[in-house]
Design a protein around this motif. Sequence first.
Motif, PDB file in Angstrom:
ATOM      1  N   LEU A 193     -12.604   5.470 -10.768  1.00  0.00           N
ATOM      2  CA  LEU A 193     -13.244   3.806 -10.642  1.00  0.00           C
ATOM      3  C   LEU A 193     -13.997   3.939  -9.577  1.00  0.00           C
ATOM      4  CD1 LEU A 193     -10.288   1.867 -12.091  1.00  0.00           C
ATOM      5  CD2 LEU A 193     -12.180   2.994 -13.199  1.00  0.00           C
ATOM      6  N   THR A 194     -14.704   2.770  -9.207  1.00  0.00           N
ATOM      7  CA  THR A 194     -15.589   2.434  -8.087  1.00  0.00           C
ATOM      8  C   THR A 194     -14.772   1.502  -7.168  1.00  0.00           C
ATOM      9  OG1 THR A 194     -16.582   0.538  -9.035  1.00  0.00           O
ATOM     10  CG2 THR A 194     -17.533   2.317  -9.350  1.00  0.00           C
ATOM     11  N   VAL A 195     -15.438   1.543  -6.022  1.00  0.00           N
ATOM     12  CA  VAL A 195     -14.369   0.764  -4.900  1.00  0.00           C
ATOM     13  C   VAL A 195     -14.210  -0.643  -5.604  1.00  0.00           C
ATOM     14  CG1 VAL A 195     -14.644  -0.397  -2.562  1.00  0.00           C
ATOM     15  CG2 VAL A 195     -15.262   1.986  -3.029  1.00  0.00           C
ATOM     16  N   ALA A 196     -15.488  -0.952  -6.141  1.00  0.00           N
ATOM     17  CA  ALA A 196     -15.341  -2.502  -6.494  1.00  0.00           C
ATOM     18  C   ALA A 196     -14.282  -2.726  -7.713  1.00  0.00           C
ATOM     19  CB  ALA A 196     -16.676  -3.066  -7.220  1.00  0.00           C
ATOM     20  N   GLU A 197     -14.255  -1.673  -8.629  1.00  0.00           N
ATOM     21  CA  GLU A 197     -13.521  -1.874  -9.783  1.00  0.00           C
ATOM     22  C   GLU A 197     -11.747  -1.821  -9.046  1.00  0.00           C
ATOM     23  OE1 GLU A 197     -16.128   0.102 -13.158  1.00  0.00           O
ATOM     24  OE2 GLU A 197     -14.941   1.666 -11.716  1.00  0.00           O
ATOM     25  N   ASN A 198     -11.663  -0.847  -8.140  1.00  0.00           N
ATOM     26  CA  ASN A 198     -10.202  -0.591  -7.740  1.00  0.00           C
ATOM     27  C   ASN A 198      -9.911  -2.085  -7.131  1.00  0.00           C
ATOM     28  OD1 ASN A 198      -8.808   2.139  -7.254  1.00  0.00           O
ATOM     29  ND2 ASN A 198     -10.802   2.755  -7.379  1.00  0.00           N
ATOM     30  N   LEU A 199     -10.618  -2.729  -6.463  1.00  0.00           N
ATOM     31  CA  LEU A 199     -10.328  -3.931  -5.815  1.00  0.00           C
ATOM     32  C   LEU A 199     -10.246  -5.013  -7.086  1.00  0.00           C
ATOM     33  CD1 LEU A 199     -12.879  -4.173  -2.696  1.00  0.00           C
ATOM     34  CD2 LEU A 199     -10.530  -3.785  -2.470  1.00  0.00           C
ATOM     35  N   ARG A 200     -10.990  -5.133  -8.162  1.00  0.00           N
ATOM     36  CA  ARG A 200     -11.022  -6.156  -9.036  1.00  0.00           C
ATOM     37  C   ARG A 200      -9.433  -6.066  -9.528  1.00  0.00           C
ATOM     38  NH1 ARG A 200     -15.335  -4.475 -11.975  1.00  0.00           N
ATOM     39  NH2 ARG A 200     -16.658  -5.381 -10.216  1.00  0.00           N
ATOM     40  N   LEU A 201      -9.031  -4.814  -9.892  1.00  0.00           N
ATOM     41  CA  LEU A 201      -7.651  -4.298 -10.644  1.00  0.00           C
ATOM     42  C   LEU A 201      -6.641  -5.064  -9.851  1.00  0.00           C
ATOM     43  CD1 LEU A 201      -7.816  -0.755 -12.000  1.00  0.00           C
ATOM     44  CD2 LEU A 201      -7.940  -2.842 -13.214  1.00  0.00           C
ATOM     45  N   ALA A 202      -6.768  -5.350  -8.481  1.00  0.00           N
ATOM     46  CA  ALA A 202      -5.739  -5.934  -7.841  1.00  0.00           C
ATOM     47  C   ALA A 202      -6.065  -7.460  -7.703  1.00  0.00           C
ATOM     48  CB  ALA A 202      -5.822  -5.409  -6.503  1.00  0.00           C
ATOM     49  N   GLU A 203      -6.791  -8.061  -8.301  1.00  0.00           N
ATOM     50  CA  GLU A 203      -6.804  -9.474  -8.278  1.00  0.00           C
ATOM     51  C   GLU A 203      -5.913 -10.238  -9.054  1.00  0.00           C
ATOM     52  OE1 GLU A 203     -10.594 -10.906  -9.956  1.00  0.00           O
ATOM     53  OE2 GLU A 203     -11.815  -9.691  -8.506  1.00  0.00           O
ATOM     54  N   THR A 231     -14.137   9.782  -4.370  1.00  0.00           N
ATOM     55  CA  THR A 231     -15.353  10.458  -3.469  1.00  0.00           C
ATOM     56  C   THR A 231     -15.350   9.945  -1.848  1.00  0.00           C
ATOM     57  OG1 THR A 231     -17.205   9.249  -3.868  1.00  0.00           O
ATOM     58  CG2 THR A 231     -17.021  11.128  -5.242  1.00  0.00           C
ATOM     59  N   LEU A 232     -14.469   9.052  -1.588  1.00  0.00           N
ATOM     60  CA  LEU A 232     -14.148   8.516  -0.353  1.00  0.00           C
ATOM     61  C   LEU A 232     -13.539   9.493   0.444  1.00  0.00           C
ATOM     62  CD1 LEU A 232     -13.601   4.818  -1.312  1.00  0.00           C
ATOM     63  CD2 LEU A 232     -15.536   5.706  -0.620  1.00  0.00           C
ATOM     64  N   SER A 233     -13.519   9.289   1.794  1.00  0.00           N
ATOM     65  CA  SER A 233     -12.821  10.120   2.729  1.00  0.00           C
ATOM     66  C   SER A 233     -11.230   9.547   2.786  1.00  0.00           C
ATOM     67  CB  SER A 233     -13.117   9.767   4.122  1.00  0.00           C
ATOM     68  OG  SER A 233     -13.204   8.521   4.648  1.00  0.00           O
ATOM     69  N   GLY A 234     -10.397  10.284   3.235  1.00  0.00           N
ATOM     70  CA  GLY A 234      -9.107   9.601   3.384  1.00  0.00           C
ATOM     71  C   GLY A 234      -9.111   8.099   3.956  1.00  0.00           C
ATOM     72  N   GLY A 235      -9.743   7.890   5.258  1.00  0.00           N
ATOM     73  CA  GLY A 235      -9.874   6.754   5.812  1.00  0.00           C
ATOM     74  C   GLY A 235     -10.217   5.356   4.817  1.00  0.00           C
ATOM     75  N   GLN A 236     -11.475   5.790   4.092  1.00  0.00           N
ATOM     76  CA  GLN A 236     -11.906   4.927   3.483  1.00  0.00           C
ATOM     77  C   GLN A 236     -11.135   4.773   2.325  1.00  0.00           C
ATOM     78  OE1 GLN A 236     -15.393   7.177   2.671  1.00  0.00           O
ATOM     79  NE2 GLN A 236     -16.564   6.472   4.341  1.00  0.00           N
ATOM     80  N   GLN A 237     -10.467   5.578   1.865  1.00  0.00           N
ATOM     81  CA  GLN A 237      -9.356   5.293   0.871  1.00  0.00           C
ATOM     82  C   GLN A 237      -8.368   4.474   1.102  1.00  0.00           C
ATOM     83  OE1 GLN A 237      -7.976   8.669  -1.375  1.00  0.00           O
ATOM     84  NE2 GLN A 237      -9.851   9.359  -2.173  1.00  0.00           N
ATOM     85  N   GLN A 238      -7.988   4.446   2.546  1.00  0.00           N
ATOM     86  CA  GLN A 238      -6.907   3.519   3.129  1.00  0.00           C
ATOM     87  C   GLN A 238      -7.407   2.098   3.053  1.00  0.00           C
ATOM     88  OE1 GLN A 238      -3.833   5.238   3.651  1.00  0.00           O
ATOM     89  NE2 GLN A 238      -3.541   2.897   3.095  1.00  0.00           N
ATOM     90  N   MET A 239      -8.731   2.202   3.428  1.00  0.00           N
ATOM     91  CA  MET A 239      -9.440   0.822   3.575  1.00  0.00           C
ATOM     92  C   MET A 239      -9.269  -0.021   2.067  1.00  0.00           C
ATOM     93  SD  MET A 239     -12.986   1.015   5.639  1.00  0.00           S
ATOM     94  CE  MET A 239     -13.122   2.008   7.052  1.00  0.00           C
ATOM     95  N   VAL A 240      -9.433   0.688   1.189  1.00  0.00           N
ATOM     96  CA  VAL A 240      -9.284   0.179  -0.235  1.00  0.00           C
ATOM     97  C   VAL A 240      -7.947  -0.126  -0.675  1.00  0.00           C
ATOM     98  CG1 VAL A 240      -9.610   0.672  -2.811  1.00  0.00           C
ATOM     99  CG2 VAL A 240     -11.374   1.623  -1.217  1.00  0.00           C
ATOM    100  N   GLY A 285      -2.507   4.995  -4.415  1.00  0.00           N
ATOM    101  CA  GLY A 285      -2.548   4.383  -5.555  1.00  0.00           C
ATOM    102  C   GLY A 285      -3.944   4.159  -5.855  1.00  0.00           C
ATOM    103  N   ILE A 286      -4.830   5.011  -5.314  1.00  0.00           N
ATOM    104  CA  ILE A 286      -6.324   4.828  -5.809  1.00  0.00           C
ATOM    105  C   ILE A 286      -6.746   5.447  -7.032  1.00  0.00           C
ATOM    106  CG2 ILE A 286      -8.948   5.268  -4.887  1.00  0.00           C
ATOM    107  CD1 ILE A 286      -7.130   3.311  -3.193  1.00  0.00           C
ATOM    108  N   ALA A 328       0.816  -1.323   0.037  1.00  0.00           N
ATOM    109  CA  ALA A 328      -0.017  -0.060   0.099  1.00  0.00           C
ATOM    110  C   ALA A 328       0.768   1.258   0.107  1.00  0.00           C
ATOM    111  CB  ALA A 328      -0.815   0.003   1.297  1.00  0.00           C
ATOM    112  N   PRO A 329       1.101   1.842  -1.096  1.00  0.00           N
ATOM    113  CA  PRO A 329       2.093   2.966  -1.373  1.00  0.00           C
ATOM    114  C   PRO A 329       1.492   4.135  -0.434  1.00  0.00           C
ATOM    115  CG  PRO A 329       0.870   2.552  -3.468  1.00  0.00           C
ATOM    116  CD  PRO A 329       0.453   1.622  -2.531  1.00  0.00           C
ATOM    117  N   GLU A 330       2.593   5.368  -0.476  1.00  0.00           N
ATOM    118  CA  GLU A 330       2.414   6.542   0.382  1.00  0.00           C
ATOM    119  C   GLU A 330       1.062   7.286  -0.130  1.00  0.00           C
ATOM    120  OE1 GLU A 330       4.825  10.522   1.041  1.00  0.00           O
ATOM    121  OE2 GLU A 330       6.000   8.784   0.927  1.00  0.00           O
TER     122      GLU A 330
END
Length: 248
Positions: A95-105, A134-143, A90-91, A85-87
């Motif tokens: 793209l949506t949350v689901a698409e961001n996760l899918r790219l990491a598969e 559109t996520l908060s900084g904490g939510q982006q870190q969750m992604v 790297g969000i 998880a870079p500094e």
Amino acid sequence: MTTGPLLAVRDLRVLIGGRHILHGVDLDVARHGVTALLGRNGAGKTTTVRGVLGLVPRTGSVRLDGEETVSLPTHTVVRLGIGYAPEDRGIFAGLTVAENLRLAERRGADGPAYGLVHELFPELKRRERQLAGTLSGGQQQMVAIGRTLLNGNRLIIADEPTKGLAPKVVTEVAQVLERAAEAVPVLLVEQNLAVVRRLAEHCAVLADGRTAHQGPAAELLGDAETARRLLGVGHGPVTRASSVEADS
């Protein structure tokens, strides 16, 4: 039972553009919990992480669970089980949350571990159609952390996850990392000592591209003189009563 550190770095040296950045870093990352990598600005923390991942030319030894990786390219190191998880997180904001996760598969026998990700971070399931920008900084870190958990990684490296965040968001990110570390060991590069105090059992401190200290995190943060000398912190130890917000 396997003993010794999960990640063992010995005499790691990095030369970039004719300039020596790392002069022989030693680092042990525990097989459980959070190991913090500390140091003043410019000490070589991010370069150490990049050296572990093979993103910069390196010499020395980097062993993951006993397997030497220092001569391997980055994509091979990652497939051995290191999530990063870079500094800047790297969000992909558009793209949506689901698409961001899918790219990491990554392809694997068991498939991506969405069950684990959604168990640890149920908010990502609720917000899967929301644009990541559109996520908060904490939510982006969750992604960012969620992506590292998808592929059965043996180690997560989180580089400066609280940098530039408001105190309330720092608390959210600390909670994110705490939950992640229950599933996978974490190497945490961090400047916020209250976050380190809350999360880390072990720590290493770099100074001028070398390892200046390794040991229990509580021991370092409880020693005012040593912490001040190595990290340049203010007066007195970082106490158990300190809050994450207080050091933000």
